[in-house]
Design an enzyme around this catalytic site. Sequence first.
Site, PDB file in Angstrom:
ATOM      1  N   LYS B 103      38.779  43.119  44.137  1.00  0.00           N
ATOM      2  CA  LYS B 103      37.829  42.659  43.128  1.00  0.00           C
ATOM      3  C   LYS B 103      36.860  41.718  43.822  1.00  0.00           C
ATOM      4  O   LYS B 103      37.235  40.622  44.233  1.00  0.00           O
ATOM      5  CB  LYS B 103      38.554  41.947  41.981  1.00  0.00           C
ATOM      6  CG  LYS B 103      37.589  41.274  41.015  1.00  0.00           C
ATOM      7  CD  LYS B 103      38.265  40.521  39.894  1.00  0.00           C
ATOM      8  CE  LYS B 103      37.279  39.544  39.274  1.00  0.00           C
ATOM      9  NZ  LYS B 103      37.823  38.821  38.129  1.00  0.00           N
ATOM     10  N   GLY B 164      36.180  32.363  31.758  1.00  0.00           N
ATOM     11  CA  GLY B 164      36.951  31.308  31.109  1.00  0.00           C
ATOM     12  C   GLY B 164      36.316  30.731  29.856  1.00  0.00           C
ATOM     13  O   GLY B 164      36.827  29.768  29.302  1.00  0.00           O
ATOM     14  N   GLY B 191      35.196  36.504  30.044  1.00  0.00           N
ATOM     15  CA  GLY B 191      34.522  36.074  28.824  1.00  0.00           C
ATOM     16  C   GLY B 191      35.196  36.473  27.535  1.00  0.00           C
ATOM     17  O   GLY B 191      34.823  35.998  26.459  1.00  0.00           O
TER      18      GLY B 191
END
Lengths: 66, 261
Positions: B103, B164, B191
């Site tokens: 990622k 977050g 989110g």
Amino acid sequence: MHVRVNGEDKDLGEGLSVADVVASLGLAGRRVAVEYNRAVLRADDWTSTTVRENDALEIVHFVGGG
Amino acid sequence: MPKDIFDSFELAGRNYRSRLLVGTGKYADFEQTRLAIEASGAEIVTVAVRRVNITDRGKPNLLDHIDPKRYTILPNTAGCYTADDAVRTCRLAREAGVGKLVKLEVIGDEKTLFPDVAATIEAARVLVSEGFDVLPYITDDPVACKRLEELGCKAVMPLAAPIGSGLGIRNPYNIRIIIEQSSVPVIVDAGVGTASDAAVALELGCTAVLMNTAIAGAKDPLLMAHAMKLGVDAGRAAYRAGRMPKRLYATASSPLTDLLS
């Protein structure tokens, strides 16, 4: 012999291999990866790589993250 | 019950049934991490790469609790602010032996944690050329997503809202455009705040959702992990079922004939 390990100054004996350093930190057999002077060092090469004065080692592992 | 409620999807050559990818940060301990992952039903789990603490050794290790044989481990480059650092981190992660899936996140701003799009593209190009399967975290920008897909990323992962923040999908229209134009999986990353947000992402047609704080930051993380699983499954089923059109005025559900008079 002065070496930097994970950003910390270390005084190590002469002639140690990267594998020796990893083992001395209790990390032998653990899932860690090593960067030697900013290049990834494959585990197969740890034993044949001798640590020299002013070398920099980064030893990383996986931690919790998103 | 209809057959094949759960349809699988392919990501970087592997099939997955769960459309929920979860992080492993911010939990009370490794046991809670393990239980939350189990409750979420996730098959892909993100981890971060950090220096081993060489002064305080012998601490338990995350991967002693999360079996890499059972889960696909997805190392991230969180905390990297340059393409170079992100590439270094990925190389180390691969060397640590969990495969070539990464990622990619290259952060451009401390306060919003929005990605540095140019640096993300630069890092992705290097990583793809080195054989990594790159899943980039990126803004909900269709052009940036297009560029990343073109250079060989295995998915695009637009944010729903800042990492977050729990604000949910701030721009569903952009996400729809990204889904429409993409031929790689679109995974909303960051989110999401609660189960309905996850459902919305899947209803829009996203392939999957990736989250961490929404579960770890809930009062009861295990229950929220379960809720997220339900939200993702509900959203996906609703997307496949095809929702009714929206109408301004009522249409009666009961017959308008044979009423009492």
